[in-house]
Design an enzyme around this catalytic site. Structure first.
Site, PDB file in Angstrom:
ATOM      1  N   GLU A   1      -4.585   9.094  -7.947  1.00  0.00           N
ATOM      2  CA  GLU A   1      -3.314   9.103  -7.410  1.00  0.00           C
ATOM      3  C   GLU A   1      -2.637  10.616  -7.216  1.00  0.00           C
ATOM      4  O   GLU A   1      -2.227  10.949  -6.182  1.00  0.00           O
ATOM      5  CB  GLU A   1      -2.208   8.073  -7.995  1.00  0.00           C
ATOM      6  CG  GLU A   1      -2.568   6.504  -7.586  1.00  0.00           C
ATOM      7  CD  GLU A   1      -2.539   6.122  -6.173  1.00  0.00           C
ATOM      8  OE1 GLU A   1      -2.319   7.051  -5.382  1.00  0.00           O
ATOM      9  OE2 GLU A   1      -3.247   5.293  -5.709  1.00  0.00           O
TER      10      GLU A   1
ATOM     11  N   TYR B   1       6.658   6.948  -5.859  1.00  0.00           N
ATOM     12  CA  TYR B   1       5.349   6.437  -5.391  1.00  0.00           C
ATOM     13  C   TYR B   1       4.160   6.378  -6.408  1.00  0.00           C
ATOM     14  O   TYR B   1       3.679   5.111  -6.585  1.00  0.00           O
ATOM     15  CB  TYR B   1       4.837   7.338  -4.003  1.00  0.00           C
ATOM     16  CG  TYR B   1       3.264   6.899  -3.847  1.00  0.00           C
ATOM     17  CD1 TYR B   1       2.895   5.667  -3.211  1.00  0.00           C
ATOM     18  CD2 TYR B   1       2.202   7.641  -4.424  1.00  0.00           C
ATOM     19  CE1 TYR B   1       1.625   5.293  -3.129  1.00  0.00           C
ATOM     20  CE2 TYR B   1       0.776   7.424  -4.225  1.00  0.00           C
ATOM     21  CZ  TYR B   1       0.553   5.989  -3.335  1.00  0.00           C
ATOM     22  OH  TYR B   1      -0.652   5.742  -3.350  1.00  0.00           O
TER      23      TYR B   1
ATOM     24  N   ASP C   1       2.966   4.815   0.677  1.00  0.00           N
ATOM     25  CA  ASP C   1       2.518   6.123   0.912  1.00  0.00           C
ATOM     26  C   ASP C   1       2.446   6.043   2.390  1.00  0.00           C
ATOM     27  O   ASP C   1       3.093   5.432   3.138  1.00  0.00           O
ATOM     28  CB  ASP C   1       1.182   6.455   0.360  1.00  0.00           C
ATOM     29  CG  ASP C   1       0.042   5.248   1.034  1.00  0.00           C
ATOM     30  OD1 ASP C   1       0.289   4.395   1.537  1.00  0.00           O
ATOM     31  OD2 ASP C   1      -1.072   5.868   0.648  1.00  0.00           O
TER      32      ASP C   1
END
Length: 354
Positions: free
Chosen positions: A38, A119, A137
């Site tokens: 990520e 996020y 996202d």
């Protein structure tokens, strides 16, 4: 109307992407690999991240290995991937997790770690720990804008889209499979609900998509016009001795490309440098030649660099100063950002043609 989670999950079970960091069906996700992927995927494409990710986990297979590694080794492994504050935060975060003994299992706990925002905390919590949250996202923003036919442009619409997206997982099937549901949303946005020419005819949510019904899906999300990117100018110097050593230096600990390695050079400013101005910043007395120009696009500006190259018999201690020498053959393993890799290549090729 909440789109049916079962339809998306059924589609995902048949069409899920195979990605280096994604666990196989029935395997428990590794929080370290989820978190690492990520962070790497921020502002970077899946295609670009893949090779970096594989090399990175081979070198640092666990969060403990990453935490105990020297920061310069981490920066070197990251070199070329861009957005280098991610690498510095990655190392700091790994040390914080190692000190805790494991990754926190809640969104709040994850957000308290260095370099983890809203996020990333939601993505790690959902994918690695099964927390029923929707990570938002760019893919999820696009899916949501089309589902609800949101006409307001980005970035102003971002808050509205986040609120709408947070309700996408209210169905029982989504709550039962938080990890798969989050990844299904990512896959839907990256494949069928792509930025251009969405494949609406194949979409499991076509029947409830307002953008499809109104014929606006391909135009969403709308984006406000971008401001023109300013241009900056710099000069960097590639100097090598007869033994093949190159003079390098570290950038400051703060600011753009902080703590990365670079060729000596000027500041980056709004006007071009004349040759006389540039050579006044040369790190050593030498016969300097203009080796060529390099262009690099950063997020907020475009940089044009003129590279000067020279060869000397040997470096004195005074020449090296606060910099350091590194054999040219080893510079590929140094923490050189992409712009410096371009400058190095330009200077090196010039010297070997001369």
């Amino acid at each position: 109307m909440t789109p049916p989670a079962h339809a998306l999950l059924h589609w995902y079970d048949r069409h899920r992407r195979t990605l280096p960091w994604r666990c196989t069906e029935g395997e428990a996700p590794d929080p370290y690999r989820v978190w690492l992927s990520e962070i790497m995927l921020q502002q970077t494409t899946v295609k670009a991240v893949g090779p970096y990710y594989l090399r990175f986990v081979e070198r640092f297979p666990t969060v403990q290995a990453l935490a105990s590694a020297p920061r310069d080794d981490v920066l070197a492994a990251w070199a070329g991937l861009g957005y280098y504050s991610r690498a510095r935060n990655l190392h700091a975060c790994a040390q914080a997790v190692a000190a805790l003994g494991s990754f926190p299992r809640t969104v709040e706990g994850l957000r308290a770690l260095p370099g983890i925002g809203a996020y990333t905390a939601a993505a790690v919590a959902a994918i690695a720990f099964g927390v029923p949250v929707v990570p938002v996202d760019g893919n999820v923003e696009r899916v949501t804008a089309r589902l609800y036919n949101v006409q307001d442009p980005l970035p102003a619409a971002r808050k509205t889209l986040a609120q709408l997206a947070s309700g996408l997982n209210t169905d029982a099937p989504a709550r039962a499979r938080p990890s798969d549901f989050a990844q299904a949303l990512f896959d839907l946005g990256s494949s069928l609900c792509s930025p251009r020419q969405p494949a609406c005819g194949l979409c499991p949510w076509q029947g409830v998509c307002e953008g499809y019904a109104q014929g606006t899906a391909a135009t969403l999300p709308r984006k406000a016009p971008k401001a023109e990117r300013p241009v900056r100018y710099g000069v960097h110097f590639m100097v090598m001795d007869r033994a093949g050593n190159v003079l390098l230096r570290k950038r400051p600990e703060t600011g753009l490309l902080a703590a990365m390695t670079e060729l000596p050079g000027t500041e980056w400013r709004a006007t071009p440098w004349t040759e006389a101005e540039a050579l006044a910043h040369a790190p050593v007395a030498a016969q300097w030649s203009n080796a060529g120009a390099v262009k690099h696009v950063f997020t907020h500006f475009t940089l044009n660099v003129v590279v000067y190259a020279a060869q000397v018999e040997r470096f004195s201690n005074q020449d090296v100063g606060e910099g350091f020498l590194l054999p040219a053959a080893q510079t590929k393993t140094a923490s050189l950002p992409s712009i410096m890799q371009k400058c190095m290549s330009t200077g090196y090729n010039f010297l070997h043609r001369a």
